[in-house]
Design a protein around this motif. Structure first.
Motif, PDB file in Angstrom:
ATOM      1  N   VAL A   1       0.656  -1.196   0.135  1.00 26.66           N
ATOM      2  CA  VAL A   1      -0.048  -0.110  -0.151  1.00 26.66           C
ATOM      3  C   VAL A   1       0.630   1.191   0.203  1.00 26.66           C
ATOM      4  O   VAL A   1       0.609   2.041  -0.820  1.00 26.66           O
ATOM      5  CB  VAL A   1      -0.956   0.056   1.213  1.00 26.66           C
TER       6      VAL A   1
ATOM      7  N   LYS B   1       2.440   1.911  -3.472  1.00 29.17           N
ATOM      8  CA  LYS B   1       1.475   2.286  -4.508  1.00 29.17           C
ATOM      9  C   LYS B   1       0.904   3.666  -4.229  1.00 29.17           C
ATOM     10  O   LYS B   1       0.493   4.377  -5.279  1.00 29.17           O
ATOM     11  CB  LYS B   1       0.262   1.342  -4.669  1.00 29.17           C
ATOM     12  N   THR B   2       0.739   3.933  -2.935  1.00 26.35           N
ATOM     13  CA  THR B   2      -0.087   5.326  -2.641  1.00 26.35           C
ATOM     14  C   THR B   2       0.884   6.193  -2.308  1.00 26.35           C
ATOM     15  O   THR B   2       0.796   7.607  -2.704  1.00 26.35           O
ATOM     16  CB  THR B   2      -0.874   5.074  -1.147  1.00 26.35           C
TER      17      THR B   2
END
Length: 132
Positions: A67, A70-71
């Motif tokens: 996460v 990707k974030t």
């Protein structure tokens, strides 16, 4: 002394939780997005975790890193596992997830007082003690 993780973490602080763990933002972050994952139980050492809890922690680790990458578009994530007598006073077992960026000089600012150890003894003990 009361454990801050057991008494001060309120529902509003929790980013996510699983069966055995909860996550919050670090109150003194090394980098923006620095997350702590702690046991819900007052456990002081990784060796106290059950096999089920260890498996859950590694799934959490994989997912949090995924996460963050990707974030936040980070270049990597450094994990630091805190346990045993050296834990911050008033806390229990927890893992830091620190977003990392190329050139962030993370390791440049780490300073410790070196203690002499017998590396050969450590090598032998690890070779004899680590069995999978």
């Amino acid at each position: 002394m009361d454990c801050l993780f057991c008494t001060e973490i309120k529902e509003r602080h929790i980013i996510f939780e699983t069966e055995h763990f909860k996550a919050v933002y670090d109150i003194d972050p090394i980098q923006v997005g620095h997350v702590l994952v702690m046991t819900k139980e007052h456990i002081m050492h990784v060796n106290e975790l059950s096999q089920h809890q260890l498996n859950e922690l590694f799934v959490i680790q994989k997912q949090v890193i995924d996460v963050m990458e990707k974030t936040l578009l980070v270049d990597g994530v450094t994990n630091v596992l805190n346990n045993g007598r050296i834990i911050d006073v008033g806390t229990h077992f927890h893992v830091h997830f620190i977003p990392r960026y190329e050139g962030d000089e993370f390791w440049t600012h780490q300073q410790v007082v070196e203690k002499p150890i017998n590396l050969q003894s450590l090598r032998i003990s690890l070779k004899e003690g680590v069995r999978i």
